[in-house]
Write a protein that holds these residues in place. Sequence first.
Motif, PDB file in Angstrom:
ATOM      1  N   LEU A 205      -6.616 166.357  35.860  1.00  0.00           N
ATOM      2  CA  LEU A 205      -5.692 167.483  35.938  1.00  0.00           C
ATOM      3  C   LEU A 205      -4.984 167.650  34.593  1.00  0.00           C
ATOM      4  O   LEU A 205      -4.715 166.678  33.895  1.00  0.00           O
ATOM      5  N   VAL A 206      -4.680 168.877  34.245  1.00  0.00           N
ATOM      6  CA  VAL A 206      -4.063 169.166  32.953  1.00  0.00           C
ATOM      7  C   VAL A 206      -2.607 168.700  32.943  1.00  0.00           C
ATOM      8  O   VAL A 206      -1.822 169.038  33.831  1.00  0.00           O
ATOM      9  N   GLY A 207      -2.270 167.920  31.916  1.00  0.00           N
ATOM     10  CA  GLY A 207      -0.911 167.410  31.765  1.00  0.00           C
ATOM     11  C   GLY A 207      -0.545 167.297  30.301  1.00  0.00           C
ATOM     12  O   GLY A 207      -1.286 167.748  29.414  1.00  0.00           O
ATOM     13  N   PRO A 208       0.583 166.649  30.003  1.00  0.00           N
ATOM     14  CA  PRO A 208       1.095 166.608  28.626  1.00  0.00           C
ATOM     15  C   PRO A 208       0.226 165.818  27.654  1.00  0.00           C
ATOM     16  O   PRO A 208       0.386 165.980  26.442  1.00  0.00           O
ATOM     17  N   ARG A 209      -0.688 164.973  28.127  1.00  0.00           N
ATOM     18  CA  ARG A 209      -1.532 164.190  27.223  1.00  0.00           C
ATOM     19  C   ARG A 209      -2.893 164.828  26.980  1.00  0.00           C
ATOM     20  O   ARG A 209      -3.761 164.233  26.342  1.00  0.00           O
ATOM     21  N   ASP A 210      -3.083 166.044  27.430  1.00  0.00           N
ATOM     22  CA  ASP A 210      -4.372 166.729  27.318  1.00  0.00           C
ATOM     23  C   ASP A 210      -4.818 166.883  25.869  1.00  0.00           C
ATOM     24  O   ASP A 210      -4.037 167.277  24.999  1.00  0.00           O
ATOM     25  N   ARG A 211      -6.078 166.575  25.607  1.00  0.00           N
ATOM     26  CA  ARG A 211      -6.643 166.669  24.258  1.00  0.00           C
ATOM     27  C   ARG A 211      -7.478 167.936  24.053  1.00  0.00           C
ATOM     28  O   ARG A 211      -7.993 168.158  22.941  1.00  0.00           O
ATOM     29  N   LEU A 212      -7.643 168.755  25.064  1.00  0.00           N
ATOM     30  CA  LEU A 212      -8.542 169.910  24.978  1.00  0.00           C
ATOM     31  C   LEU A 212      -7.840 171.197  24.567  1.00  0.00           C
ATOM     32  O   LEU A 212      -8.486 172.222  24.408  1.00  0.00           O
ATOM     33  N   ASP A 213      -6.543 171.158  24.426  1.00  0.00           N
ATOM     34  CA  ASP A 213      -5.738 172.343  24.120  1.00  0.00           C
ATOM     35  C   ASP A 213      -5.903 173.410  25.196  1.00  0.00           C
ATOM     36  O   ASP A 213      -6.115 174.587  24.918  1.00  0.00           O
ATOM     37  N   ASN A 214      -5.790 172.989  26.450  1.00  0.00           N
ATOM     38  CA  ASN A 214      -5.820 173.950  27.541  1.00  0.00           C
ATOM     39  C   ASN A 214      -4.767 175.035  27.362  1.00  0.00           C
ATOM     40  O   ASN A 214      -5.042 176.224  27.553  1.00  0.00           O
ATOM     41  N   GLU A 233     -10.520 172.356  37.867  1.00  0.00           N
ATOM     42  CA  GLU A 233     -11.841 171.741  38.059  1.00  0.00           C
ATOM     43  C   GLU A 233     -11.915 170.351  37.424  1.00  0.00           C
ATOM     44  O   GLU A 233     -12.698 170.108  36.509  1.00  0.00           O
ATOM     45  N   PRO A 234     -11.120 169.410  37.922  1.00  0.00           N
ATOM     46  CA  PRO A 234     -11.239 168.028  37.450  1.00  0.00           C
ATOM     47  C   PRO A 234     -12.334 167.299  38.223  1.00  0.00           C
ATOM     48  O   PRO A 234     -12.599 167.605  39.385  1.00  0.00           O
ATOM     49  N   PHE A 235     -12.971 166.334  37.586  1.00  0.00           N
ATOM     50  CA  PHE A 235     -14.058 165.591  38.233  1.00  0.00           C
ATOM     51  C   PHE A 235     -13.793 164.087  38.309  1.00  0.00           C
ATOM     52  O   PHE A 235     -14.571 163.367  38.934  1.00  0.00           O
ATOM     53  N   ALA A 236     -12.752 163.584  37.666  1.00  0.00           N
ATOM     54  CA  ALA A 236     -12.532 162.145  37.568  1.00  0.00           C
ATOM     55  C   ALA A 236     -12.423 161.503  38.946  1.00  0.00           C
ATOM     56  O   ALA A 236     -11.745 162.016  39.837  1.00  0.00           O
ATOM     57  N   GLU A 237     -13.089 160.377  39.101  1.00  0.00           N
ATOM     58  CA  GLU A 237     -13.139 159.697  40.390  1.00  0.00           C
ATOM     59  C   GLU A 237     -11.755 159.266  40.859  1.00  0.00           C
ATOM     60  O   GLU A 237     -11.486 159.210  42.066  1.00  0.00           O
ATOM     61  N   GLU A 238     -10.860 158.997  39.931  1.00  0.00           N
ATOM     62  CA  GLU A 238      -9.516 158.526  40.301  1.00  0.00           C
ATOM     63  C   GLU A 238      -8.755 159.542  41.136  1.00  0.00           C
ATOM     64  O   GLU A 238      -7.844 159.182  41.904  1.00  0.00           O
TER      65      GLU A 238
END
Length: 265
Positions: A205-214, A233-238
Amino acid sequence: MVAPQLPLPAFFSLARSLGISSVEIRNDLPGLPILDGTPPAAVRAFAEEAGVAILSINALQKFNHWSPERAAEAEALADYAAACGAGALVLVAANDGTGLDRSERVANATQALAGLSPILSARRLTGLIECLGFAACSLSLKSEAVAAIAAANGQGAFRLVHDTFHHRLAGEAQLFPQETGLIHISGVDDPAVAFTDMRDSHRVLVGPRDRLDNLGQIAALRAAGCRALLSLEPFAEELRTLADPAKAIGQSIDFVSDALEERAA
């Protein structure tokens, strides 16, 4: 993909609890509609009961490898989409290392769009073309998709998906805001993974540590007049084992909304 652990009625209820009135559903989640055989009328009833609209079904895979078998697959999925009340069908390019030659990429997509156009128009569906930024993808640049739409005379039938993850990986500068019909958003927080090594498993999920410049991508699209909806559209298993998915999803939505408001102020 934001909460595939939930049965579909619970997912629709989750959306409404977060103030969301449109959702995107998938056809590739084992044990859930559509793979579990749930009839489209039931999906429509679940959505209507929860008060949400089904924006699209994600997705027809390898759409640009057109064949009689792909056409039959497209017709079946388009029938389901129309019957469950969806307004669009996401079309994902082949990502298996085939059809990579420059002479094939636009030509193959053009052939597929020409075949898909009557299938979708007969059911009043929009085709949402999603290019993947992976090196193995046969249609990684949105400029290629735009060229194929023009060559197939499909300007009224097809629009683009701007996926913030794949846009960053593809390294494409152009945004195509007027051609965009849906925006997929996800973030990558892991500071150790190189961009060339990023995969779906890294998408959170998009948050303050995002590296993609959403935020930058979305703000640029909005500034250029794009009003397409955002689909998480997150896919991470966590994310599949969260005790309170509503809290995590709500926090991400609030982060994006607040940050965009600050940028626009």
